[in-house]
Scaffold this active site. Sequence first.
Site, short mmCIF file in Angstrom:
data_model
loop_
_atom_site.label_atom_id
_atom_site.label_comp_id
_atom_site.label_asym_id
_atom_site.label_seq_id
_atom_site.Cartn_x
_atom_site.Cartn_y
_atom_site.Cartn_z
N ASP A 29 0.86 -1.18 0.00
CA ASP A 29 0.00 0.00 0.00
C ASP A 29 0.90 1.24 0.00
OD1 ASP A 29 -1.78 2.18 0.92
OD2 ASP A 29 -3.20 0.57 1.27
N GLN A 32 -14.46 2.47 1.55
CA GLN A 32 -13.70 2.06 0.36
C GLN A 32 -13.37 3.27 -0.51
OE1 GLN A 32 -15.80 -0.76 -2.13
NE2 GLN A 32 -13.95 -1.34 -3.25
N HIS A 67 -10.12 -5.67 -2.61
CA HIS A 67 -8.79 -5.86 -2.03
C HIS A 67 -8.92 -6.02 -0.53
CE1 HIS A 67 -9.66 -1.55 -2.14
NE2 HIS A 67 -8.99 -1.47 -0.99
N HIS A 108 -6.75 -5.50 3.06
CA HIS A 108 -5.60 -4.88 3.73
C HIS A 108 -5.00 -5.88 4.73
CE1 HIS A 108 -6.69 -0.63 2.59
NE2 HIS A 108 -7.87 -1.21 2.46
P1 AMP Z 1 -9.76 1.19 0.40
O1 AMP Z 1 -10.20 2.40 1.14
O2 AMP Z 1 -9.98 -0.09 1.13
O3 AMP Z 1 -10.35 1.18 -0.99
O4 AMP Z 1 -8.20 1.29 0.30
C1 AMP Z 1 -7.50 1.61 -0.86
C2 AMP Z 1 -6.04 1.59 -0.47
O5 AMP Z 1 -5.28 1.64 -1.67
C3 AMP Z 1 -5.59 2.74 0.41
O6 AMP Z 1 -5.03 2.22 1.59
C4 AMP Z 1 -4.56 3.46 -0.45
O7 AMP Z 1 -3.49 3.93 0.32
C5 AMP Z 1 -4.14 2.40 -1.42
N1 AMP Z 1 -3.68 2.84 -2.72
C6 AMP Z 1 -4.22 3.80 -3.51
N2 AMP Z 1 -3.55 3.87 -4.68
C7 AMP Z 1 -2.58 2.92 -4.63
C8 AMP Z 1 -1.56 2.50 -5.53
N3 AMP Z 1 -1.39 3.06 -6.73
N4 AMP Z 1 -0.73 1.50 -5.14
C9 AMP Z 1 -0.87 0.92 -3.92
N5 AMP Z 1 -1.81 1.28 -3.04
C10 AMP Z 1 -2.66 2.26 -3.38
#
Ligand code: AMP
Length: 141
Positions: free
Chosen positions: A33, A96, A102, A104
């Site tokens: 992340d 989200q 995905h 975490h």
């Molecule tokens: P969610 O709120 O569960 O959709 O979490 C999305 C996660 O993706 C967040 O923790 C972000 O920090 C992470 N994120 C966003 N863009 C990227 C990226 N390009 N590569 C890796 N992680 C990302």
Amino acid sequence: MTYDPGNIFAKILKGEIPCHKVYEDADTIAFMDVMPQAPGHTLVVPKAASRNLLDASPDALAKLLPVVQRIARAVKAAFQADGVTVSQFNEPAGGQTVFHLHVHVIPRHDGVGLKPHSGGMEKPEVLAAGAERIRAALAAA
Ligand code: AMP
């Protein structure tokens, strides 16, 4: 709510944008992340397209959880963690922000709180070093 094939994780899966990859098989990828809530924060992503848990197929979910377990064990070992937080958010109201399913996986240490969700960007070299530690833990497992 429909799946948007232009979301950022779909682009990572297609190789259109880079990631710090720690694991990949036919059905799943795991990468760091970029805004970690703790060092070693990893995302486990099924290759099958779904927005989140709510529209995912049972088959995709069945393939995902064993990988989540492998990654959880690896991040715990790689970061000498006391525990691991596993979380998954559904739709904006559920927290989200990226609309491709995905999970975490976050190493946790006793008495250390999490940084905010989607907080500051980590340095690429820190993410690369973390990914290397997790890959080594997976190889040693
Ligand atoms: P969610 O709120 O569960 O959709 O979490 C999305 C996660 O993706 C967040 O923790 C972000 O920090 C992470 N994120 C966003 N863009 C990227 C990226 N390009 N590569 C890796 N992680 C990302």
